[in-house]
Scaffold this active site. Sequence first.
Site, short mmCIF file in Angstrom:
data_model
loop_
_atom_site.label_atom_id
_atom_site.label_comp_id
_atom_site.label_asym_id
_atom_site.label_seq_id
_atom_site.Cartn_x
_atom_site.Cartn_y
_atom_site.Cartn_z
N HIS B 255 29.00 -67.25 -35.76
CA HIS B 255 29.60 -66.25 -34.86
C HIS B 255 28.62 -65.88 -33.74
O HIS B 255 28.98 -65.90 -32.55
CB HIS B 255 29.99 -65.03 -35.69
N GLU B 256 27.41 -65.55 -34.11
CA GLU B 256 26.43 -65.12 -33.10
C GLU B 256 26.01 -66.28 -32.20
O GLU B 256 25.71 -66.08 -31.02
CB GLU B 256 25.22 -64.47 -33.76
N HIS B 259 28.40 -66.22 -29.40
CA HIS B 259 28.04 -65.23 -28.36
C HIS B 259 26.86 -65.73 -27.51
O HIS B 259 26.90 -65.67 -26.27
CB HIS B 259 27.66 -63.90 -29.02
N GLU B 285 34.14 -62.28 -27.37
CA GLU B 285 34.58 -62.42 -28.76
C GLU B 285 35.39 -63.70 -28.96
O GLU B 285 35.38 -64.28 -30.04
CB GLU B 285 35.39 -61.18 -29.16
#
Lengths: 490, 490
Positions: B255-256, B259, B285
């Site tokens: 997930h990170e 980003h 997101e």
Amino acid sequence: MSAFDDLLAFQRQTEALSSIAERLGWDQETVMPRGATEQRAEEMAAMETLLHERRTDPRLGEWLEAAQPQSEADARIIELIARDFTRASRVPARLATELARLTSLAQGIWAEARANDDPTDFLPVLDQVLMLKREEAAALADGGDLYDALLEDYEPGMTGAGLAALFDAMRPRLVALREDVLGAERQPQALSGHFPQETQLRLARICATAFGYDWTRGRIDLAVHPFSSGRWQDSRITTRVVETDPFNCLYSTIHEVGHSSYELGIDPDYAFTPLGRGVSMGVHESQSRIYENQMGRGRAFTGWLFKRMSDAFDGLNIADEDAFYATVNRVAPGHIRTEADEVQYNLHIMLRFDLERDLISGRLDTEDLVEAWNARFLKDFGIAVDRPANGLLQDVHWAVGLFGYFPTYALGNVLAGGLNAAMRAAVPDLDDALARGDAGPGVEWLRENVQRHGGLLPPRRLIEEATGGPISPEPLLDYLEEKFGRIYGL
Amino acid sequence: MSAFDDLLAFQRQTEALSSIAERLGWDQETVMPRGATEQRAEEMAAMETLLHERRTDPRLGEWLEAAQPQSEADARIIELIARDFTRASRVPARLATELARLTSLAQGIWAEARANDDPTDFLPVLDQVLMLKREEAAALADGGDLYDALLEDYEPGMTGAGLAALFDAMRPRLVALREDVLGAERQPQALSGHFPQETQLRLARICATAFGYDWTRGRIDLAVHPFSSGRWQDSRITTRVVETDPFNCLYSTIHEVGHSSYELGIDPDYAFTPLGRGVSMGVHESQSRIYENQMGRGRAFTGWLFKRMSDAFDGLNIADEDAFYATVNRVAPGHIRTEADEVQYNLHIMLRFDLERDLISGRLDTEDLVEAWNARFLKDFGIAVDRPANGLLQDVHWAVGLFGYFPTYALGNVLAGGLNAAMRAAVPDLDDALARGDAGPGVEWLRENVQRHGGLLPPRRLIEEATGGPISPEPLLDYLEEKFGRIYGL
């Protein structure tokens, strides 16, 4: 709000921003991804521009003029801010920018020259740096001595002439001791073996703890060169590991703990004021050196360390504590300042000090510098410089414009000598504690007599009050002759 | 220098300083000694003061008025700086300071309330935060809708009414899918065992590499909450480790990486301008979610991950790739948003979105908030909130004044759904690569169609150009029904 309050509020912000800039520097040397160099350069430039604007803000001049100190601390704060304001205002912005640009360039050229072992490309850029530094010195000196004007950045209140007198008084005894030690029949054994990084770092932490490093306000990381960074509640250290030489890591660590402990030991009321940092480079170095040498390389602590290292590395090639003490303090011929022992270190400094004074005064040209360096080295050390990387090219300082910085290393050693004599008299059982791996009583004395004052007392007064007498090389020389006389059976 | 050049030069410095502030935040959450909190608070306050001064500098107004854009990018830069200048100028300094002080206080009270599982002390301070946010919203809205004015900080161009319509269209199908899945006969097995931290972190690095994380411009560290930080040449991620649940660490990492990759994937020419960062929270997101879910939790990648995890942990309690795929995507009843699966996550968001709109409009009082939360939760999830820490107290967002932030999470999921459909059509062999542990072809498509644009295109236009159609919840809902229908044999 009084003018003093305004001044203080403005300065608090400046101090906070300057602390942030220092933290960015730490980040760059320890954890920053290697692809971020251009971005960081732009970030640092933005911070420097901002800090320069604040240091020369015309409101400072007005507040300084109107400020009414209510205490000795207030008066000293005003004095320190005024000193920086005056100095920052004297250097034209154009010159400051040019110096920043040129020294950044020169650092790269120096690194390449050192790697190639060839000073040809470096000397012309060093000459340009020197020209700008002379121009800066002239702006700062306002008619006074050029070298003294530069020295003021690192060792306020000290002069080139004063240092020259101090060093001249030391050199004969240091040269004689060096010759006696190197010619002695009894020669300590060198440590040999392979010492894994993880074990070295574990021992480094143990050593830092032994010297009272406050882990709630610090941390240790790896970096190419050991340094300490930050103040107040956050002063971090770095170390490096050479797997054939654990002393490099361990004594670098203790040295940096000395620097960091000074910053962390300052009265917390001084945080975010100019009182909240070490008062000079010489005093700073006195703390790192007394931790590293007078305590860390003493018979008591090395006895404790021998056991720790023997356990950690499954035995050493050294027979016992006494032999280990000699090994730790082994004096060997060498060209490199940063690898020098207590006996020879100051001779390396004196060489650089004399040469840089001559460079700044114009008595020496950069084109004659290699020859001057090599001749002086042969005279003081009895061996020839074998290659430029072992001579002029070994230190980065001049490339980045740090003229006036070198002598503070030797001054730090002199101050450490004086402080050690006073500390030993005041804390007679210090060696008992060091033999248990606890430098606490020494650290406590230093905190009380030196560190807590931060910038409150000017360097000379600070040391005189702590030692009970004027700055003198005698205690250091007596200590060295006594210590190395015993080790070498002189 | 033209007015536009002046504007750009000033903005470059502001961007550099803002990047420094973000780096300090990273430092605080990862490596800062725990005793440095007060000092860091003062340093951050100094940076915030400075940044606020720059964002409201009257010269900005003059430059913005006189600036002549030469290109689409110039025009967008002017638009973005003007937007921030207008917004920053509308909020009185007094209110900004008060909000900073109160939310810092409220965060501490919230943490204590959550630890004590008791909202009594928290609700009054939340009420104060809400009052200040309403005041801020009124200043920003300039006569318009309060909630929309707050939303503009996170999702420029989006309105509360638009989001409400989007969410209303989604809810029935999500609720139905949730009920079908939880009531299905076939239920995936849960992963169980002990998964050592070091092995998890090693796998996290492997997963980050699989998703193309650029280690020369990033790094991974441990932190209490996973986050990504920084941009251009330096975007770092953090993760956390729960030794009973390796998916927490691995999918947080992916997930990170999403980003950070967005920030690192922006056209480098946009660095140090307002174009040089992700254009909205929703688009941000969308990147983290499409990495984590549509690619990371797909059948192809989990097949590869099954082998990696089986090897690393010496076997798992899951039989084969298909069973593992079901395990990774297991839907279980639960109260906590951050632990929710793809099916239930958006329902958690809709609950918060409706409640915070009512709070801002004044239709709901904080004293009725717990009851409103619990009633809505029961209605949407079919289970009662058992204790406040599993209800209102689970999220920090409102305590720190982040009203308008929650819906961007669900919007991100919607955008990820649309982008996934377009990406799959354009990159038909993506699953072949993912099955080899290589998200490269997907990352490349996202870089080309989304990431590289940075702030150049407004969110809606960016997504419409990337997907070839208007923003719609259909692709996400179709994807969820198809995926979970298969897994659960519906």
